[in-house]
Scaffold this motif. Structure first.
Motif, PDB file in Angstrom:
ATOM      1  N   THR A 130       0.850  -1.202   0.000  1.00 39.80           N
ATOM      2  CA  THR A 130       0.000   0.000   0.000  1.00 39.80           C
ATOM      3  C   THR A 130       0.881   1.245   0.000  1.00 39.80           C
ATOM      4  OG1 THR A 130      -0.077   0.444   2.385  1.00 39.80           O
ATOM      5  CG2 THR A 130      -1.592  -1.244   1.541  1.00 39.80           C
ATOM      6  N   ALA A 132       1.029   3.386   2.243  1.00 40.41           N
ATOM      7  CA  ALA A 132       1.619   3.568   3.580  1.00 40.41           C
ATOM      8  C   ALA A 132       2.982   2.889   3.681  1.00 40.41           C
ATOM      9  CB  ALA A 132       0.681   3.019   4.650  1.00 40.41           C
ATOM     10  N   LEU A 185      -1.041  10.072   7.292  1.00 40.60           N
ATOM     11  CA  LEU A 185      -1.990   8.952   7.353  1.00 40.60           C
ATOM     12  C   LEU A 185      -2.521   8.767   8.777  1.00 40.60           C
ATOM     13  CD1 LEU A 185      -0.129   6.380   5.074  1.00 40.60           C
ATOM     14  CD2 LEU A 185      -2.284   7.524   4.541  1.00 40.60           C
ATOM     15  N   GLY A 188      -5.130  11.114   9.604  1.00 44.67           N
ATOM     16  CA  GLY A 188      -6.216  11.173   8.615  1.00 44.67           C
ATOM     17  C   GLY A 188      -7.456  10.426   9.081  1.00 44.67           C
ATOM     18  N   THR A 189      -8.197   9.864   8.122  1.00 47.41           N
ATOM     19  CA  THR A 189      -9.409   9.114   8.445  1.00 47.41           C
ATOM     20  C   THR A 189      -9.020   7.836   9.188  1.00 47.41           C
ATOM     21  OG1 THR A 189      -9.300   7.804   6.437  1.00 47.41           O
ATOM     22  CG2 THR A 189     -10.461   9.918   6.280  1.00 47.41           C
ATOM     23  N   GLN A 192      -7.265   5.529   6.930  1.00 45.76           N
ATOM     24  CA  GLN A 192      -5.871   5.898   6.633  1.00 45.76           C
ATOM     25  C   GLN A 192      -4.953   5.534   7.805  1.00 45.76           C
ATOM     26  OE1 GLN A 192      -6.705   9.983   5.643  1.00 45.76           O
ATOM     27  NE2 GLN A 192      -6.565   9.592   3.437  1.00 45.76           N
ATOM     28  N   LYS A 193      -5.454   5.787   9.010  1.00 44.16           N
ATOM     29  CA  LYS A 193      -4.648   5.445  10.186  1.00 44.16           C
ATOM     30  C   LYS A 193      -4.407   3.927  10.233  1.00 44.16           C
ATOM     31  CE  LYS A 193      -4.030   6.101  15.089  1.00 44.16           C
ATOM     32  NZ  LYS A 193      -4.473   6.659  16.353  1.00 44.16           N
ATOM     33  N   MET A 195      -4.201   1.978   7.695  1.00 47.19           N
ATOM     34  CA  MET A 195      -3.168   1.679   6.690  1.00 47.19           C
ATOM     35  C   MET A 195      -1.774   1.892   7.266  1.00 47.19           C
ATOM     36  SD  MET A 195      -4.282   3.373   3.060  1.00 47.19           S
ATOM     37  CE  MET A 195      -2.664   3.529   2.336  1.00 47.19           C
TER      38      MET A 195
END
Lengths: 331, 95
Positions: A130, A132, A185, A188-189, A192-193, A195
């Motif tokens: 990903t 990340a 990240l 973020g949302t 995202q966290k 990830m």
């Protein structure tokens, strides 16, 4: 990278004692050894192995990150990632040049890599699944690399030390851009966290393995330390990395995938769990998830570039011949 | 040089006008045009220079490290080549 560069190095040497003692005296006096200086064969061989494998690591290291250049989430991220991957290529070239001063050719080193005889850091045999992962690589993998490379700036071999100074200057941007990706990240949302957490979970243990085997199992550490090729042991560097990195991860609000990780007041350092050395040796010996693909990509690049190398040499030869002819005609 | 090995060039960079070109490393390239381009990409990614020289490594003639002592040792004893060897009274002022 780095401490793993010594894997497969043969430090034994058979010069007479007076020669070895005189050489050791220069090392102990912190004199730099330069390309044409007398040196034990074992010193030369160890450095060729280590610098060559370090160079290969930089070159193969371009692959997992290059995988995300076209899919970087913004132009800013794409420009930074391109610059970083280009830097890794540059680092490989500085290092190949340093190794060449010891009498090995670029072609020989390339052949050894492509034949699977020379190693590169085990870390690059893991996939980048990903976006990340690009953050985690910059933060953890480049962070571990810096930890290893800073003492190499004082390596006894002049050309290697000088190459490492250039590399270290450039590497700090790599780590910061990675940490920034992780931070974005992590803040973020929830998705995202998650990830970011997933990337940390997958890259943490392989990053600790980058420092190489435990000191007790490291075959070449002692001689390399005496020759001041290395300045710190694998375990010392690994501990420094853990101590520096854990607070950075806590700041991100992420957790490390190690239930035994905790601060030890008495030691003034973090305790951490056991590394899976079976996995480490499996990956070093070619059984990692991406070993096959990485070597295949390097072989393809080499084979596909053959006509370019041949054409460039032919063109240079044609221009040389023309210049000669013009000169003769003018005389 | 073995057949098909790409020649080696030494790279010298002038960091800014007013300073001399300084050796910074080497590159492999088939000819001087490609050597200059490679040197630019490898050694000046962060504003390290305003001018580059590339020289075929084979064209460089170097002193023999085994003759280091006979080449350079004699100057160590000639301290009279340095200004501090000579005494000038304080009253005379800076000279």
């Amino acid at each position: 990278m780095y401490s793993q560069g010594l894997i497969g190095a043969k430090t034994e040497t058979n010069e007479d004692e007076a020669f070895l003692a005189a050489f050791q005296a220069r090392i102990d006096a912190e004199e730099k050894i330069e390309p044409n200086d007398p040196m034990p064969e074992g010193y030369r061989r160890t450095l060729i192995r280590q610098i060559g494998q370090h160079a290969h690591s930089e070159i193969v290291g371009m692959l997992p990150e290059g995988n995300w250049i076209t899919r970087a989430p913004s132009l800013r991220r794409k420009a930074a990632l391109l610059a970083k991957v280009q830097d890794e290529g540059g680092h490989g070239l500085y290092l190949y040049s340093a190794a060449e001063t010891l009498g090995v050719s670029r072609e020989q080193m390339t052949e050894e890599l492509l034949a699977g005889k020379a190693k590169y850091s085990s870390i690059f045999n893991y996939p980048t699944l990903t976006w990340a992962d690009i953050g985690a690589i910059g933060w953890l993998v480049d962070g571990a690399a810096i930890m290893n490379q800073i003492p190499l700036c004082r390596c006894s071999y002049g050309p290697y030390a000088r190459a490492m100074i250039r590399v270290c200057k450039e590497e700090s941007f790599h780590q910061r851009q990675g940490y920034e990706i992780m931070m974005t990240l992590a803040q973020g949302t929830p998705g995202q966290k998650e990830m970011a957490q997933d990337a940390l979970n997958r890259w943490w243990w392989p990053s600790l393995m980058m420092f190489g085997p435990h000191d007790s199992d490291s075959q070449h550490g002692d001689q390399s330390m005496r020759w001041k090729i290395k300045r710190f042991t694998n375990d010392e560097l690994r501990q420094k990395f853990v101590d520096a990195t854990v607070p950075q991860g806590e700041y991100l609000g992420l957790t490390f995938p190690d239930p035994e990780l905790k601060w030890n007041d008495e030691r003034g350092a973090y305790d951490f769990g056991a590394i899976d050395w079976d996995e480490f040796w499996r990956v070093v010996k070619g059984g990692g998830p991406m070993n096959r693909e990485r070597l295949a990509a390097r072989r393809k690049a080499w084979d596909d570039g053959a006509w370019v190398r041949e054409a460039a040499l032919a063109h240079a030869e044609k221009r040389r011949a023309r210049r000669e002819a013009t000169k003769l005609a003018a005389e | 040089m073995a057949k098909n090995e790409i020649p080696l060039w030494e790279v010298f960079i002038r960091p800014r006008n007013g300073l001399a070109h300084k050796h910074c490393g080497s590159v492999h390239a088939a000819d001087e045009v490609m050597a200059l381009q490679a040197a630019r990409d490898v050694y000046t990614r962060r504003g390290e220079g305003v001018s580059i020289w590339v020289v075929p490594s084979a064209a460089i003639v170097a002193s023999d490290p085994l003759q280091k002592e006979e080449n350079f040792e004699p100057t160590a004893s000639k301290i009279y080549r340095h200004p501090t060897f000579y005494t000038v009274p304080d009253e005379v002022g800076h000279m």
